[in-house]
Design a protein around this motif. Structure first.
Motif, PDB file in Angstrom:
ATOM      1  N   MET A  86       0.815  -1.214   0.000  1.00 50.31           N
ATOM      2  CA  MET A  86       0.000   0.000   0.000  1.00 50.31           C
ATOM      3  C   MET A  86       0.853   1.271   0.000  1.00 50.31           C
ATOM      4  SD  MET A  86      -2.914  -1.475  -0.120  1.00 50.31           S
ATOM      5  CE  MET A  86      -4.057  -0.113   0.055  1.00 50.31           C
ATOM      6  N   TYR A  87       2.085   1.152   0.446  1.00 51.48           N
ATOM      7  CA  TYR A  87       3.014   2.297   0.490  1.00 51.48           C
ATOM      8  C   TYR A  87       4.367   1.831  -0.022  1.00 51.48           C
ATOM      9  CZ  TYR A  87      -0.428   4.284   3.712  1.00 51.48           C
ATOM     10  OH  TYR A  87      -1.587   4.755   4.284  1.00 51.48           O
TER      11      TYR A  87
ATOM     12  N   LEU B 166      -0.364  -4.073   3.625  1.00 52.58           N
ATOM     13  CA  LEU B 166      -1.662  -3.705   4.166  1.00 52.58           C
ATOM     14  C   LEU B 166      -1.827  -4.161   5.614  1.00 52.58           C
ATOM     15  CD1 LEU B 166      -4.513  -2.503   3.581  1.00 52.58           C
ATOM     16  CD2 LEU B 166      -5.196  -4.784   2.803  1.00 52.58           C
TER      17      LEU B 166
ATOM     18  N   THR C 111     -15.355   3.685   1.129  1.00 49.67           N
ATOM     19  CA  THR C 111     -14.175   3.739   0.261  1.00 49.67           C
ATOM     20  C   THR C 111     -14.323   2.789  -0.921  1.00 49.67           C
ATOM     21  OG1 THR C 111     -12.834   4.259   2.206  1.00 49.67           O
ATOM     22  CG2 THR C 111     -11.643   3.598   0.226  1.00 49.67           C
TER      23      THR C 111
ATOM     24  N   TYR D 269      -9.483   0.736   0.387  1.00 50.83           N
ATOM     25  CA  TYR D 269      -8.660   0.824  -0.828  1.00 50.83           C
ATOM     26  C   TYR D 269      -8.130  -0.564  -1.213  1.00 50.83           C
ATOM     27  CZ  TYR D 269      -8.558   5.933  -1.126  1.00 50.83           C
ATOM     28  OH  TYR D 269      -8.905   7.245  -1.284  1.00 50.83           O
TER      29      TYR D 269
ATOM     30  N   GLU E 273     -10.564   3.173   5.932  1.00 47.27           N
ATOM     31  CA  GLU E 273     -10.359   3.711   4.581  1.00 47.27           C
ATOM     32  C   GLU E 273      -9.259   2.936   3.859  1.00 47.27           C
ATOM     33  OE1 GLU E 273     -10.219   8.167   2.777  1.00 47.27           O
ATOM     34  OE2 GLU E 273      -8.644   7.694   4.221  1.00 47.27           O
ATOM     35  N   LEU E 274      -8.172   2.663   4.558  1.00 46.78           N
ATOM     36  CA  LEU E 274      -7.068   1.929   3.934  1.00 46.78           C
ATOM     37  C   LEU E 274      -7.493   0.509   3.567  1.00 46.78           C
ATOM     38  CD1 LEU E 274      -4.133   2.287   3.061  1.00 46.78           C
ATOM     39  CD2 LEU E 274      -3.438   1.391   5.292  1.00 46.78           C
TER      40      LEU E 274
ATOM     41  N   GLU F 129      -9.353   6.139   9.361  1.00 45.11           N
ATOM     42  CA  GLU F 129      -8.167   5.954   8.500  1.00 45.11           C
ATOM     43  C   GLU F 129      -7.916   4.474   8.236  1.00 45.11           C
ATOM     44  OE1 GLU F 129      -4.469   7.746   9.638  1.00 45.11           O
ATOM     45  OE2 GLU F 129      -5.324   9.773   9.644  1.00 45.11           O
ATOM     46  N   THR F 130      -8.038   3.657   9.289  1.00 41.50           N
ATOM     47  CA  THR F 130      -7.802   2.213   9.153  1.00 41.50           C
ATOM     48  C   THR F 130      -8.843   1.602   8.225  1.00 41.50           C
ATOM     49  OG1 THR F 130      -6.903   2.168  11.408  1.00 41.50           O
ATOM     50  CG2 THR F 130      -7.534   0.055  10.437  1.00 41.50           C
TER      51      THR F 130
ATOM     52  N   TYR G  33      -0.892  -2.106   8.702  1.00 42.10           N
ATOM     53  CA  TYR G  33      -1.736  -0.963   9.053  1.00 42.10           C
ATOM     54  C   TYR G  33      -3.143  -1.406   9.448  1.00 42.10           C
ATOM     55  CZ  TYR G  33       2.053   1.453   6.719  1.00 42.10           C
ATOM     56  OH  TYR G  33       3.307   1.902   6.383  1.00 42.10           O
ATOM     57  N   VAL G  34      -3.678  -2.369   8.705  1.00 47.70           N
ATOM     58  CA  VAL G  34      -5.036  -2.851   8.960  1.00 47.70           C
ATOM     59  C   VAL G  34      -4.952  -4.165   9.725  1.00 47.70           C
ATOM     60  CG1 VAL G  34      -7.231  -3.517   7.943  1.00 47.70           C
ATOM     61  CG2 VAL G  34      -5.895  -1.684   6.909  1.00 47.70           C
TER      62      VAL G  34
ATOM     63  N   THR H 127      -0.660   3.070  14.472  1.00 45.67           N
ATOM     64  CA  THR H 127      -1.097   4.343  13.876  1.00 45.67           C
ATOM     65  C   THR H 127      -1.476   5.331  14.976  1.00 45.67           C
ATOM     66  OG1 THR H 127      -1.928   3.208  11.903  1.00 45.67           O
ATOM     67  CG2 THR H 127      -2.780   5.418  12.320  1.00 45.67           C
TER      68      THR H 127
END
Length: 329
Positions: free
Chosen positions: A169-170, A184, A283, A249, A245-246, A242-243, A187-188, A196
């Motif tokens: 993802m980054y 991913l 999202t 995606y 939303e990611l 934010e979590t 973060y998730v 985070t």
């Protein structure tokens, strides 16, 4: 004589076990400490102890058991019965689980990845019943996933299909144990969301969680973030969104690629419910292909911690049935 099925869900902390009849009604269920730090041989002994206790508690003899399924974390070869590597189990490499069990049991033993046995459980007896195209995500310490496409569980060349948690993802994100970065699952997941949150505190943000933990960041949990969310804590709400939303995606990519009709969110973090899933759905609806997104529902898992044992039993029963059919041809 009736035949029964054992399902084992091997976790880093506990071994969950269930004894089921052919209709998958639970006759006996239990959980015992894994004691993973004592090594593979000891863990396998603990699994055998769980089977003994299931039989003792239900009044069923081992001779009445038709087969046993086991969900094991990490990389494995289910056809060979080999657990290649399990990251949270010290010394656990190239453990031939099925061969290790053979001297003790007359019934067949089958293994699969722990997330896939959860998938079998939810697909056949939980939120996924009646669907041919679905994905299960388990959000806990990390992010695991399993997929059903056209009524078949996807395995892949090395039995590693469905590693959504390692979708990048980054380009230069948090390092991952897989050797990459920005995955991913970094973060998730429960750990990812807490990290985070901590990053934002270190940047000078404030939260009522700080009063609960007396400024000790080590004590912060994903459940605390959910509780603070419910109390209107702005930072908790921001991190939860934010979590979600990611994850949205990531799922938009998966939905575009596989066109599922259902995505099931399970694991401990699924308890966040719509606090998390509303952002996920928003999202996906904004970024996935419109036709695909319109036909895909995102729901919470239904079986909770029972998905693994029940799914392991379903998996073993199906494997046994296929073996018998093959032998009759």
């Amino acid at each position: 004589m009736d035949k029964y099925i054992v399902g084992i869900d091997l976790g880093g902390t506990n071994i969950k076990a269930g004894l089921f009849d052919e209709h998958f009604t639970a006759l006996e269920e239990l959980s015992i400490p894994t004691e993973a730090q004592k090594g593979p041989a000891h863990v396998l002994e603990r699994i055998r102890l769980a089977v003994t206790q299931l039989c003792a508690g239900s009044g069923i003899y081992e001779s009445q058991i038709a087969c046993m399924g086991m969900g094991i974390p990490g990389l494995l070869d289910p056809e060979e019965g080999l657990s290649v590597f399990s990251p949270n189990f010290p010394g656990w490499e190239q453990v031939h689980v099925v061969n290790e069990m053979k001297p003790y049991y007359d019934f067949e033993v089958y293994i699969d990845n722990d997330v896939r046995v959860n998938l079998y459980g939810e697909w056949h007896h939980g939120a996924g019943q009646g669907h041919k195209h679905l994905i299960l995500l388990t959000l806990g310490t990390g992010l695991g996933s399993g997929m059903v496409h056209d009524g078949k569980v996807l395995y892949g060349t090395t039995f590693s299909a469905g590693e959504i948690g390692h979708m990048n993802m980054y380009r230069q994100g948090r390092p991952c144990r897989c050797g990459s970065s920005g995955c991913l699952g970094r973060y998730v997941s429960a750990v990812g969301m807490v990290n985070t949150f901590k990053e934002k505190l270190e940047a000078g943000r404030v939260s009522l969680i700080q009063t609960w933990t007396k400024q000790t960041q080590k004590q912060i949990t994903a459940q605390m973030i959910s509780e603070a969310y419910d109390l209107g804590d702005p930072l908790a709400i921001e991190v939860m969104h934010e979590t979600g939303e990611l994850l949205g995606y990531g799922l938009a990519n998966v939905i575009n690629l596989l066109n599922p009709e259902l995505v099931i969110i399970g694991g401990g973090m699924a308890a966040a419910g719509d606090r998390l899933l509303n952002s996920v759905r928003d999202t996906v609806n904004a970024h996935a292909l419109k036709l695909s997104a319109s036909r895909c529902r995102i729901v919470q898992a239904e079986l909770g911690s029972r998905a693994g044992t029940l799914g392991a039993a379903v998996y073993a029963y199906q494997k046994q049935k296929h073996v018998q059919l093959d032998h009759s041809n």
